[in-house]
Design a protein around this motif. Structure first.
Motif, short mmCIF file in Angstrom:
data_model
loop_
_atom_site.label_atom_id
_atom_site.label_comp_id
_atom_site.label_asym_id
_atom_site.label_seq_id
_atom_site.Cartn_x
_atom_site.Cartn_y
_atom_site.Cartn_z
N ALA A 14 1.99 13.20 52.77
CA ALA A 14 2.74 14.37 53.25
C ALA A 14 4.10 14.46 52.55
O ALA A 14 4.54 15.55 52.17
CB ALA A 14 2.92 14.26 54.77
N ILE A 15 4.73 13.31 52.35
CA ILE A 15 6.04 13.32 51.67
C ILE A 15 5.88 13.86 50.25
O ILE A 15 6.67 14.67 49.78
CB ILE A 15 6.66 11.90 51.68
N GLN A 16 4.81 13.42 49.59
CA GLN A 16 4.54 13.89 48.23
C GLN A 16 4.35 15.42 48.23
O GLN A 16 4.89 16.13 47.38
CB GLN A 16 3.26 13.20 47.73
N HIS A 17 3.61 15.89 49.21
CA HIS A 17 3.37 17.33 49.35
C HIS A 17 4.71 18.07 49.48
O HIS A 17 4.96 19.07 48.80
CB HIS A 17 2.49 17.56 50.59
N SER A 18 5.56 17.55 50.35
CA SER A 18 6.86 18.20 50.55
C SER A 18 7.69 18.15 49.27
O SER A 18 8.42 19.09 48.95
CB SER A 18 7.60 17.53 51.71
N GLN A 19 7.55 17.03 48.53
CA GLN A 19 8.34 16.93 47.29
C GLN A 19 7.93 17.99 46.27
O GLN A 19 8.78 18.55 45.58
CB GLN A 19 8.25 15.53 46.71
N TYR A 20 6.62 18.29 46.20
CA TYR A 20 6.18 19.37 45.29
C TYR A 20 6.86 20.68 45.68
O TYR A 20 7.31 21.44 44.84
CB TYR A 20 4.66 19.54 45.35
N LEU A 21 6.86 20.93 46.99
CA LEU A 21 7.46 22.19 47.45
C LEU A 21 8.97 22.18 47.19
O LEU A 21 9.55 23.18 46.76
CB LEU A 21 7.16 22.41 48.94
N GLN A 22 9.61 21.02 47.44
CA GLN A 22 11.06 20.96 47.21
C GLN A 22 11.38 21.23 45.74
O GLN A 22 12.37 21.90 45.42
CB GLN A 22 11.59 19.60 47.63
N GLU A 23 10.53 20.74 44.83
CA GLU A 23 10.76 21.01 43.40
C GLU A 23 10.74 22.51 43.14
O GLU A 23 11.55 23.04 42.39
CB GLU A 23 9.69 20.33 42.55
N LYS A 24 9.79 23.19 43.77
CA LYS A 24 9.70 24.65 43.60
C LYS A 24 10.96 25.33 44.14
O LYS A 24 11.47 26.27 43.56
CB LYS A 24 8.48 25.20 44.34
N ILE A 25 11.40 24.85 45.31
CA ILE A 25 12.59 25.46 45.92
C ILE A 25 13.81 25.22 45.02
O ILE A 25 14.63 26.11 44.80
CB ILE A 25 12.81 24.91 47.35
N ILE A 26 13.89 24.00 44.48
CA ILE A 26 15.02 23.67 43.60
C ILE A 26 15.00 24.57 42.36
O ILE A 26 16.04 25.08 41.93
CB ILE A 26 14.98 22.16 43.24
N ASN A 27 13.82 24.80 41.79
CA ASN A 27 13.72 25.70 40.64
C ASN A 27 14.15 27.12 41.01
O ASN A 27 14.82 27.80 40.24
CB ASN A 27 12.28 25.75 40.10
N GLU A 28 13.74 27.53 42.20
CA GLU A 28 14.11 28.88 42.67
C GLU A 28 15.64 28.99 42.81
O GLU A 28 16.23 29.99 42.43
CB GLU A 28 13.42 29.14 44.03
N ILE A 29 16.24 27.92 43.33
CA ILE A 29 17.70 27.91 43.48
C ILE A 29 18.35 27.99 42.10
O ILE A 29 19.29 28.77 41.87
CB ILE A 29 18.15 26.64 44.25
N ALA A 30 17.81 27.19 41.14
CA ALA A 30 18.38 27.19 39.78
C ALA A 30 18.25 28.57 39.14
O ALA A 30 19.17 29.03 38.45
CB ALA A 30 17.65 26.13 38.93
N ASP A 31 17.12 29.24 39.40
CA ASP A 31 16.91 30.58 38.82
C ASP A 31 17.81 31.63 39.44
O ASP A 31 17.85 32.77 38.98
CB ASP A 31 15.44 31.03 39.03
#
Ligand SMILES: C[S@@+](CC[C@H](N)C(=O)[O-])C[C@H]1O[C@@H](n2cnc3c(N)ncnc32)[C@H](O)[C@@H]1O
Length: 390
Positions: A14-31
């Protein structure tokens, strides 16, 4: 933010799953120059394809999941809804039912069974749910509880046109992404998500735009607090506009936890209503493992009524859940269930308590009824219509 209850650590997968999503959110923030509004964060946390809370495959609703909803508590809830459907369907030629966000599919299955018993099956039972995972769960539930009625059910991805019938949405408004804002002595701020020095998600606030400030001023929040945080749902208007457009004739029933505007934006409610659910625990840390927990805000039913009126829908009624269920013959249904299932007396009584007691769901949940081209009454609102409060 304060966590009201210690939260159990999710497992590695589950933590791994959340980390994938967090990476997406971080990219969205960077964009977006280092900041996304809270509504975008909530949208990604709940609905990001393959990763969002509602989209990814995991038990969410029910006693084994993160939270329990009325259709999971008792079939009596769905049978009362079905009684209201019967009154509407009896007035329409070939009327259908459209359920938004059907969760585990319990309400659909139990409504269909009750309508069949009363020879009032709809032309078709449409389900529109954003989650492919939950769509599969719904199909399994209906196959298990009412296999012979599965042919009545159609999963759709877009609103139909010329809809004639009844629209049901239990706990859908509370799952829509909201704008999070803060009112201070002399300004309105919009809250959002950015990254701290350790590249972790953190809350950041920015001055509200002129447009947002203008719409927040309409809420007439009267507070002495130096910081007043709350939410505003920008999706209600477009959603109700689209329901009005799709409907030729019929009724919309929205069931959810919430308040009238003056109760919602009460001076004492300085921290708003946003909460998170994880394994039946409730807390307020919305940044905790995105994708693993539900995030939800209460409903401003005055906003729903205003948006409905604006869209062209008639606002017919507003009533607490307990009154709606009782007016739809909860007591008779309970008596019948007790006769048929004598060994479940205690369970059935407990379910009825949970659905109706003021301290449980009876008062906290409300039902708003909206109509189009409908000049008949709706029995669910006959006992205690509180439209004047909105
Ligand atoms: C809180 S759950 C309620 C589920 C169900 N109605 C119940 O009472 O058990 C929210 C449901 O709405 C769905 N949902 C959220 N946003 C939606 C949207 N815009 N359109 C359709 N379904 C949506 C979710 O996938 C989920 O099934």
């Amino acid at each position: 933010m304060k966590i009201s209850t210690p939260l159990p650590m999710p497992n590695d997968e589950a933590i791994q799953h959340s980390q994938y999503l967090q990476e997406k959110i971080i990219n969205e923030i960077a964009d977006h120059e280092g900041y996304i509004p809270f509504s975008r964060f909530m949208e990604m946390a709940l609905y990001e394809p393959e990763l969002g809370y509602y989209v990814a495959g995991k038990n969410k609703i029910g006693s084994q999941g993160d939270f329990v909803t009325a259709p999971d508590i008792s079939p009596l809830f769905s049978q009362c809804m079905a009684n209201q459907c019967i009154e509407v369907l009896n007035e329409l030629l070939d009327g259908s039912i459209l359920e938004f966000g059907a969760g585990n599919g319990n309400m659909a299955a139990n409504i269909l069974l009750h309508l069949e018993q009363n020879t009032s099956l709809p032309h078709t039972y449409l389900i529109l749910d954003i989650s492919p995972h939950l769509q599969a769960v719904q199909r399994e539930t209906i196959e298990r509880l009412a296999p012979h009625l599965l042919e009545k059910v159609h999963w759709i991805t877009e609103l139909p046109s010329h809809f004639n019938g009844i629209v049901l949405a239990n706990e859908i408004l509370d799952a829509m992404p909201v704008t999070l804002f803060e009112k201070t002595k002399d300004a309105y701020w919009t809250l959002g998500v950015s990254l701290d020095d350790n590249q972790q998600l953190t809350t950041q606030k920015r001055l509200a735009s002129k447009d947002l400030r203008a719409s927040l001023e309409q809420l007439k929040i009267n507070t002495d607090s130096s910081s007043y945080i709350s939410e505003h749902n920008p999706h209600i208007r477009p959603w109700l506009n689209s329901l009005y457009q799709m409907m030729d004739c019929g009724v919309v029933l929205l069931i959810d936890y919430g308040y009238t505007r003056s109760e919602y934006y009460h001076a004492d409610r300085t921290m708003g209503t946003l909460i998170c659910h994880y394994q039946q625990l409730v807390h307020d840390d919305y940044l905790w493992f995105p994708g693993l927990q539900d995030i939800t805000a209460n409903v401003d039913f005055t906003a729903v009524a205003e948006a409905a009126d604006n869209a062209g829908l008639n606002v017919y009624g507003y009533t607490p859940q307990a009154s709606f269920l009782i007016a739809n013959h909860l007591e008779t249904l309970l008596m019948q269930a007790l006769e048929n299932k004598a060994d479940e007396q205690y369970a059935l009584s407990q379910q009825t308590r949970t659905l109706t007691l003021p301290s449980e769901m009876g008062e906290r949940f409300k039902i708003i009824g909206l109509t189009k081209q409908w000049d008949k009454s709706l029995q669910g609102f006959q006992l205690n219509n509180q439209l004047h409060k909105l």
